[in-house]
Design a protein around this motif. Sequence first.
Motif, PDB file in Angstrom:
ATOM      1  N   LYS A 114       0.812  -1.219   0.000  1.00 40.00           N
ATOM      2  CA  LYS A 114       0.000   0.000   0.000  1.00 40.00           C
ATOM      3  C   LYS A 114       0.851   1.277   0.000  1.00 40.00           C
ATOM      4  CE  LYS A 114      -3.707   0.139   2.652  1.00 40.00           C
ATOM      5  NZ  LYS A 114      -4.556   0.042   3.860  1.00 40.00           N
ATOM      6  N   PHE A 115       2.018   1.205   0.634  1.00 39.41           N
ATOM      7  CA  PHE A 115       2.863   2.383   0.803  1.00 39.41           C
ATOM      8  C   PHE A 115       4.306   2.031   0.469  1.00 39.41           C
ATOM      9  CE2 PHE A 115      -0.491   2.472   4.059  1.00 39.41           C
ATOM     10  CZ  PHE A 115      -1.185   3.596   3.650  1.00 39.41           C
ATOM     11  N   THR A 116       5.065   3.034   0.069  1.00 35.13           N
ATOM     12  CA  THR A 116       6.482   2.800  -0.202  1.00 35.13           C
ATOM     13  C   THR A 116       7.232   2.627   1.114  1.00 35.13           C
ATOM     14  OG1 THR A 116       7.059   5.141  -0.146  1.00 35.13           O
ATOM     15  CG2 THR A 116       6.374   4.227  -2.285  1.00 35.13           C
ATOM     16  N   ARG A 117       8.398   2.046   1.027  1.00 32.01           N
ATOM     17  CA  ARG A 117       9.227   1.851   2.221  1.00 32.01           C
ATOM     18  C   ARG A 117       9.602   3.194   2.850  1.00 32.01           C
ATOM     19  NH1 ARG A 117      11.985  -2.563   4.136  1.00 32.01           N
ATOM     20  NH2 ARG A 117      13.877  -2.141   5.310  1.00 32.01           N
ATOM     21  N   LYS A 118       9.893   4.171   2.009  1.00 28.46           N
ATOM     22  CA  LYS A 118      10.238   5.500   2.506  1.00 28.46           C
ATOM     23  C   LYS A 118       9.065   6.109   3.281  1.00 28.46           C
ATOM     24  CE  LYS A 118      11.853  10.025   1.003  1.00 28.46           C
ATOM     25  NZ  LYS A 118      12.251  10.837  -0.144  1.00 28.46           N
ATOM     26  N   LEU A 160       6.733   4.491   4.851  1.00 30.17           N
ATOM     27  CA  LEU A 160       6.590   3.773   6.115  1.00 30.17           C
ATOM     28  C   LEU A 160       7.672   4.180   7.116  1.00 30.17           C
ATOM     29  CD1 LEU A 160       5.561   0.259   4.809  1.00 30.17           C
ATOM     30  CD2 LEU A 160       4.128   1.906   6.033  1.00 30.17           C
ATOM     31  N   ILE A 161       8.878   4.420   6.650  1.00 28.77           N
ATOM     32  CA  ILE A 161       9.949   4.871   7.546  1.00 28.77           C
ATOM     33  C   ILE A 161       9.597   6.232   8.135  1.00 28.77           C
ATOM     34  CG2 ILE A 161      12.351   5.663   7.608  1.00 28.77           C
ATOM     35  CD1 ILE A 161      12.933   3.423   5.516  1.00 28.77           C
ATOM     36  N   ILE A 162       9.131   7.140   7.301  1.00 27.46           N
ATOM     37  CA  ILE A 162       8.731   8.466   7.777  1.00 27.46           C
ATOM     38  C   ILE A 162       7.543   8.362   8.719  1.00 27.46           C
ATOM     39  CG2 ILE A 162       7.751  10.677   7.027  1.00 27.46           C
ATOM     40  CD1 ILE A 162       9.475  10.352   4.457  1.00 27.46           C
ATOM     41  N   THR A 163       6.598   7.489   8.394  1.00 29.25           N
ATOM     42  CA  THR A 163       5.415   7.295   9.235  1.00 29.25           C
ATOM     43  C   THR A 163       5.797   6.795  10.614  1.00 29.25           C
ATOM     44  OG1 THR A 163       4.010   6.866   7.327  1.00 29.25           O
ATOM     45  CG2 THR A 163       3.270   5.967   9.431  1.00 29.25           C
TER      46      THR A 163
END
Length: 108
Positions: free
Chosen positions: A47-51, A53-56
């Motif tokens: 659903k989301f990019t790894r970047k 998710l890291i920021i999240t």
Amino acid sequence: MVSKFQEVDEIYMLRKMLSKPNYSVLKLLMKKSPRTTREIYNLLGRKFTRKTLIITLRDLSMELNVIQPTHIRTEKGYGLGYNINPKVKEIVKTADKFEKIIEDAVKN
């Protein structure tokens, strides 16, 4: 950390917490907590990019204090994982409840 272009109002923190990637992580942690970062990446990676998710995860843990980093025992030793803040569980439950109320109001 608020950019000078973002408008901050009375419900800024709530809006930030309920953004799409943030809320997805919170819902995941509501089902089972703690979860390792690897589990979160695997389950939400489509659903989301790894970047994103890291920021999240950084925003939810450091800026908002909504999730708490913790050490989790894994097969290879210890890994980094996250628990949801107990105070926030009620907010997520209430947000779900409000969503259902609004859906019912719109349907009628």
